[in-house]
Write a protein that holds these residues in place. Structure first.
Motif, mmCIF file in Angstrom:
data_model
loop_
_atom_site.group_PDB
_atom_site.id
_atom_site.type_symbol
_atom_site.label_atom_id
_atom_site.label_comp_id
_atom_site.label_asym_id
_atom_site.label_seq_id
_atom_site.Cartn_x
_atom_site.Cartn_y
_atom_site.Cartn_z
ATOM 1 N N TYR A 33 0.835 -1.201 0.000
ATOM 2 C CA TYR A 33 0.000 0.000 0.000
ATOM 3 C C TYR A 33 0.870 1.251 0.000
ATOM 4 N N VAL A 34 1.915 1.242 0.800
ATOM 5 C CA VAL A 34 2.794 2.394 0.922
ATOM 6 C C VAL A 34 3.518 2.686 -0.393
ATOM 7 N N ASN A 35 4.024 1.631 -1.059
ATOM 8 C CA ASN A 35 4.824 1.850 -2.279
ATOM 9 C C ASN A 35 4.037 1.615 -3.569
ATOM 10 N N HIS A 36 2.720 1.514 -3.469
ATOM 11 C CA HIS A 36 1.858 1.331 -4.656
ATOM 12 C C HIS A 36 2.249 0.077 -5.450
ATOM 13 N N ARG A 37 2.475 -1.027 -4.720
ATOM 14 C CA ARG A 37 2.743 -2.347 -5.326
ATOM 15 C C ARG A 37 3.971 -2.296 -6.241
ATOM 16 N N LEU A 38 5.046 -1.742 -5.740
ATOM 17 C CA LEU A 38 6.241 -1.510 -6.549
ATOM 18 C C LEU A 38 6.840 -2.805 -7.101
ATOM 19 N N ILE A 39 7.035 -3.809 -6.247
ATOM 20 C CA ILE A 39 7.632 -5.062 -6.703
ATOM 21 C C ILE A 39 6.709 -5.769 -7.688
ATOM 22 N N THR A 40 5.427 -5.800 -7.370
ATOM 23 C CA THR A 40 4.455 -6.446 -8.268
ATOM 24 C C THR A 40 4.444 -5.779 -9.632
ATOM 25 N N ARG A 41 4.508 -4.455 -9.662
ATOM 26 C CA ARG A 41 4.518 -3.735 -10.943
ATOM 27 C C ARG A 41 5.751 -4.096 -11.759
ATOM 28 N N LEU A 42 6.909 -4.126 -11.108
ATOM 29 C CA LEU A 42 8.141 -4.460 -11.822
ATOM 30 C C LEU A 42 8.074 -5.874 -12.388
ATOM 31 N N GLN A 43 7.578 -6.799 -11.590
ATOM 32 C CA GLN A 43 7.497 -8.186 -12.061
ATOM 33 C C GLN A 43 6.530 -8.323 -13.225
ATOM 34 N N ARG A 44 5.426 -7.598 -13.195
ATOM 35 C CA ARG A 44 4.470 -7.651 -14.304
ATOM 36 C C ARG A 44 5.012 -7.006 -15.566
ATOM 37 N N MET A 45 6.014 -6.151 -15.408
ATOM 38 C CA MET A 45 6.669 -5.540 -16.556
ATOM 39 C C MET A 45 7.779 -6.420 -17.119
ATOM 40 N N GLY A 46 7.892 -7.628 -16.598
ATOM 41 C CA GLY A 46 8.907 -8.551 -17.090
ATOM 42 C C GLY A 46 10.264 -8.369 -16.464
ATOM 43 N N ILE A 47 10.304 -7.855 -15.221
ATOM 44 C CA ILE A 47 11.558 -7.564 -14.543
ATOM 45 C C ILE A 47 11.833 -8.610 -13.462
ATOM 46 N N ARG A 48 13.052 -9.029 -13.382
ATOM 47 C CA ARG A 48 13.504 -9.837 -12.249
ATOM 48 C C ARG A 48 13.972 -8.886 -11.153
ATOM 49 N N VAL A 49 13.395 -8.993 -9.963
ATOM 50 C CA VAL A 49 13.667 -8.051 -8.875
ATOM 51 C C VAL A 49 14.617 -8.673 -7.864
ATOM 52 N N LEU A 50 15.677 -7.946 -7.528
ATOM 53 C CA LEU A 50 16.622 -8.340 -6.485
ATOM 54 C C LEU A 50 16.469 -7.379 -5.309
ATOM 55 N N THR A 51 16.647 -7.882 -4.090
ATOM 56 C CA THR A 51 16.475 -7.062 -2.895
ATOM 57 C C THR A 51 17.672 -7.241 -1.958
ATOM 58 N N PRO A 52 17.828 -6.387 -0.933
ATOM 59 C CA PRO A 52 18.981 -6.481 -0.030
ATOM 60 C C PRO A 52 19.104 -7.815 0.687
ATOM 61 N N GLU A 53 17.964 -8.476 0.966
ATOM 62 C CA GLU A 53 18.024 -9.743 1.705
ATOM 63 C C GLU A 53 18.703 -10.850 0.913
ATOM 64 N N MET A 54 18.870 -10.658 -0.382
ATOM 65 C CA MET A 54 19.477 -11.677 -1.235
ATOM 66 C C MET A 54 20.998 -11.553 -1.310
ATOM 67 N N VAL A 55 21.561 -10.549 -0.630
ATOM 68 C CA VAL A 55 23.004 -10.321 -0.633
ATOM 69 C C VAL A 55 23.600 -10.908 0.641
ATOM 70 N N SER A 56 24.737 -11.581 0.524
ATOM 71 C CA SER A 56 25.376 -12.193 1.678
ATOM 72 C C SER A 56 25.992 -11.129 2.587
#
Length: 335
Positions: free
Chosen positions: A207-230
């Motif tokens: 709600y806060v970010n207006h579904r930012l990750i979902t929008r990127l994924q629907r645009m055909g984007i692979r999303v990486l986040t800080p939790e995926m970094v060692s």
């Protein structure tokens, strides 16, 4: 059975498995507030001054939504989780602020977490929290150890399987069935990889970010986040960008940003809360690093309760168009 309320805001995305495991081992029922809505944000904003940052307004709204649904409210005061690194003031005074602006809130379990005072003080704080449920110190110790192992497993799963906290939580509730894997349907591979950096309470609250990750994924984007970094990769990037970190939870943002700017992402998007001092300083460091090297495009998005959905979508589309042109130009050069 005692019911312990946990607001779905601020540190919820980092520590829910640990908190939930501890209270369940103590024989309590954990009640988590529902996802953020317009009503939740409005109710929280009505209790604090206008200059209060958006994440705290959302947090207050979630606390209000839990009133009448739980016997206790768990709101820890996390001062430091590493030596010589301290937390933002909103975390230090969160229990006291909640009592002041939401007097009808149920009794607050407000343990202090400050590793700079040593392990003895930390253990005493854990035992003090456990005494609300039992006077048996061994039961509290076992619950704390189980909670810590749940937290480590949660972090490991996100890093090794490249999951977001929301995906890891869903996997924890519904683990994959054992046995032969069913062949999945063919999907179109992502045409670009975008790293999204920022605090979990900004990039995972849809709600806060207006579904930012979902929008990127629907645009055909692979999303990486800080939790995926060692941890080693984050530490190496921090040492290169800022040397010594000063604020807890900012190091993940800076470290992940520095790492993704130099390793395999087609673009980096930084999300920060309007009016947050540590956010603005640390994100500016990442942006300066991006301008210096000019290898990976970087865009920052400032979020508050007035951020328009249409404006964010326009900026995303323009940013992705630029990345698409860069990739197309690289193909022409190689050809």
């Amino acid at each position: 059975m005692m019911r312990v309320g946990i607001p779905r805001a601020l540190l919820y995305y980092q520590y829910l498995p640990m908190w939930e495991t501890f209270f369940q081992r103590m024989g309590a029922e954990v009640v988590v507030s529902s996802a953020t809505t317009k009503e939740v944000l409005s109710s929280g904003s009505s209790r604090v001054v206008a200059e209060t940052c958006l994440p705290v307004k959302v947090f207050c709204g979630h606390v209000i939504s839990l009133i009448g649904k739980c016997d206790y409210m768990f709101i820890p005061a996390i001062r430091s989780v590493d030596k010589r690194v301290y937390n933002c003031s909103k975390f230090l005074g969160l229990p006291d602020m909640t009592r002041a602006v939401i007097p009808e809130c149920p009794p607050i379990l407000d343990m202090d977490i400050d590793v700079t005072k040593g392990k003895h003080e930390l253990y005493q704080s854990i035992y003090k929290l456990g005494r609300h449920f039992t006077w048996n110190p061994m039961k509290v110790k076992e619950a704390a150890e189980a909670a810590w192992q749940a937290h480590l497993a949660y972090l490991q799963e996100m890093r090794t399987l490249r999951l977001t906290p929301l995906e890891a939580m869903r996997r924890r509730l519904s683990p994959p069935e054992e046995g032969p894997r069913v062949k999945e349907k063919d999907h179109t591979p992502p045409w670009a990889t975008i790293a999204l950096i920022g605090h979990p309470y900004l990039i995972y609250d849809e709600y806060v970010n207006h579904r930012l990750i979902t929008r990127l994924q629907r645009m055909g984007i692979r999303v990486l986040t800080p939790e995926m970094v060692s941890k080693d990769e984050i530490d190496a990037a921090i040492a290169k960008l800022v040397g010594q970190p000063y604020w807890t939870y900012e190091e993940e943002v800076v470290g992940a940003g520095g790492h993704y700017l130099e390793s395999g992402a087609d673009g980096v998007i930084g999300a920060l809360a309007f009016g947050c001092g540590p956010d603005s300083v640390m994100m500016d460091m990442v942006q300066r690093h991006a301008k210096k090297h000019r290898a990976t495009p970087f865009m920052s998005i400032t979020i508050d309760e007035h951020t328009a959905e249409a404006g964010m979508v326009t900026r995303l589309e323009a940013f992705l168009d630029m990345i698409q042109r860069r990739k197309r130009d690289k193909v022409k050069i190689c050809a």
